[in-house]
Design a protein around this motif. Structure first.
Motif, short mmCIF file in Angstrom:
data_model
loop_
_atom_site.label_atom_id
_atom_site.label_comp_id
_atom_site.label_asym_id
_atom_site.label_seq_id
_atom_site.Cartn_x
_atom_site.Cartn_y
_atom_site.Cartn_z
N LEU A 43 0.84 -1.20 0.00
CA LEU A 43 0.00 0.00 0.00
C LEU A 43 0.88 1.25 0.00
N LEU A 44 0.64 2.15 -0.97
CA LEU A 44 1.38 3.42 -1.02
C LEU A 44 0.52 4.59 -0.57
N CYS A 45 -0.77 4.54 -0.89
CA CYS A 45 -1.63 5.68 -0.60
C CYS A 45 -3.07 5.18 -0.43
N PRO A 46 -3.71 5.52 0.69
CA PRO A 46 -5.07 5.03 0.92
C PRO A 46 -6.15 5.78 0.15
N LYS A 47 -5.86 6.98 -0.35
CA LYS A 47 -6.85 7.77 -1.09
C LYS A 47 -6.18 8.43 -2.29
N PRO A 48 -5.91 7.67 -3.34
CA PRO A 48 -5.21 8.24 -4.50
C PRO A 48 -6.16 8.82 -5.53
N GLY A 49 -5.59 9.63 -6.40
CA GLY A 49 -6.27 10.00 -7.63
C GLY A 49 -6.03 8.89 -8.63
N ARG A 50 -6.69 8.98 -9.76
CA ARG A 50 -6.60 7.90 -10.75
C ARG A 50 -5.37 8.00 -11.65
N CYS A 51 -4.67 9.12 -11.61
CA CYS A 51 -3.56 9.38 -12.53
C CYS A 51 -2.24 8.86 -11.93
N ILE A 52 -1.59 7.94 -12.63
CA ILE A 52 -0.30 7.38 -12.22
C ILE A 52 0.63 7.51 -13.42
N LYS A 53 1.72 8.25 -13.30
CA LYS A 53 2.59 8.54 -14.44
C LYS A 53 4.06 8.34 -14.13
N PRO A 56 9.62 11.65 -16.18
CA PRO A 56 10.69 11.60 -17.17
C PRO A 56 12.08 11.74 -16.54
N ASN A 57 13.00 10.93 -17.03
CA ASN A 57 14.41 10.97 -16.64
C ASN A 57 14.65 10.69 -15.16
N GLN A 58 13.73 9.98 -14.52
CA GLN A 58 13.90 9.59 -13.12
C GLN A 58 13.46 8.14 -12.96
N ASN A 59 13.97 7.50 -11.95
CA ASN A 59 13.54 6.14 -11.61
C ASN A 59 12.39 6.28 -10.60
N ALA A 60 11.32 6.93 -11.05
CA ALA A 60 10.23 7.28 -10.15
C ALA A 60 8.93 7.43 -10.94
N PHE A 61 7.82 7.38 -10.21
CA PHE A 61 6.53 7.70 -10.81
C PHE A 61 5.80 8.66 -9.89
N SER A 62 4.73 9.24 -10.41
CA SER A 62 3.96 10.21 -9.64
C SER A 62 2.51 9.79 -9.55
N PHE A 63 1.84 10.35 -8.54
CA PHE A 63 0.43 10.07 -8.32
C PHE A 63 -0.15 11.20 -7.48
N VAL A 64 -1.47 11.31 -7.48
CA VAL A 64 -2.13 12.31 -6.64
C VAL A 64 -2.57 11.65 -5.34
N ASP A 65 -2.22 12.29 -4.24
CA ASP A 65 -2.65 11.86 -2.91
C ASP A 65 -3.82 12.75 -2.50
N LYS A 66 -4.99 12.13 -2.34
CA LYS A 66 -6.20 12.86 -1.98
C LYS A 66 -6.57 12.66 -0.51
N SER A 76 5.78 12.06 -5.65
CA SER A 76 6.65 11.14 -6.39
C SER A 76 6.96 9.95 -5.50
N TYR A 77 7.17 8.81 -6.15
CA TYR A 77 7.62 7.60 -5.44
C TYR A 77 8.88 7.14 -6.14
N ASP A 78 10.00 7.16 -5.41
CA ASP A 78 11.29 6.75 -5.95
C ASP A 78 11.40 5.23 -5.88
N LEU A 79 11.57 4.59 -7.03
CA LEU A 79 11.62 3.13 -7.07
C LEU A 79 12.89 2.57 -6.45
N GLY A 80 13.95 3.34 -6.41
CA GLY A 80 15.19 2.87 -5.80
C GLY A 80 15.16 2.93 -4.28
#
Length: 156
Positions: A43-53, A56-66, A76-80
């Motif tokens: 579990l990363l976030c109990p109330k997320p938005g639907r957008c997960i992206k 660019p140029n990072q070992n990471a993705f982003s999401f909306v925390d609601k 951002s969530y750093d995969l490393g």
């Protein structure tokens, strides 16, 4: 993809792992990283938005925390490292955004499109208002790699 989860939106992280927006109940959603071979769920976030992206140029993705009803945040969530960091607060009620190949964000609020450059700005900069074209609410957006075309989805 997973026998026990209702996955609404997802982002492949590797061929074995994905970040996914899970519809846990009729009124509750969560953002998880799922390991497909083991079916383990983090579990990363109990109330997320639907957008997960991907960022660019990072070992990471982003999401909306609601989780904070007063202010939603793009994180951002750093995969490393496994660390989550706040990037910026969204315009009120906005949860759909896109990254440009250069690492800038675009987001819409109603008919207005905003731009945020993490290296140049401290907040959102308005760049276009599509109200005069009959657009009242932009709900999704994507930009091509050349940054010459922006696709939007609108709703009433």
């Amino acid at each position: 993809v997973h026998p026990d989860l209702k996955i609404g939106y997802h982002l492949w992280l590797t061929s074995q792992k994905l970040a996914c927006f899970v519809l846990d109940t009729d009124t509750s959603n969560s953002l998880n990283i799922v390991d497909l071979p083991t079916n383990q769920r983090q579990l990363l976030c109990p109330k997320p938005g639907r957008c997960i992206k991907d960022i660019p140029n990072q070992n990471a993705f982003s999401f909306v925390d609601k989780s904070d009803t007063a202010a939603w945040h793009i994180n951002s969530y750093d995969l490393g490292s496994g660390q989550t960091k706040k990037i910026i607060t969204t315009p009120k009620g906005s949860e759909d955004y896109c990254w440009t190949p250069a690492g800038n964000l675009l987001i819409a609020s109603g008919p207005q499109i905003y731009w945020y450059s993490p290296s140049q700005h401290t907040g959102w900069v308005p760049i276009a208002n599509l109200y005069s074209y009959g657009i009242r609410k932009i709900s999704r957006m994507a930009i091509n790699d050349q940054m010459t075309q922006l696709a939007i989805v609108v709703s009433d």
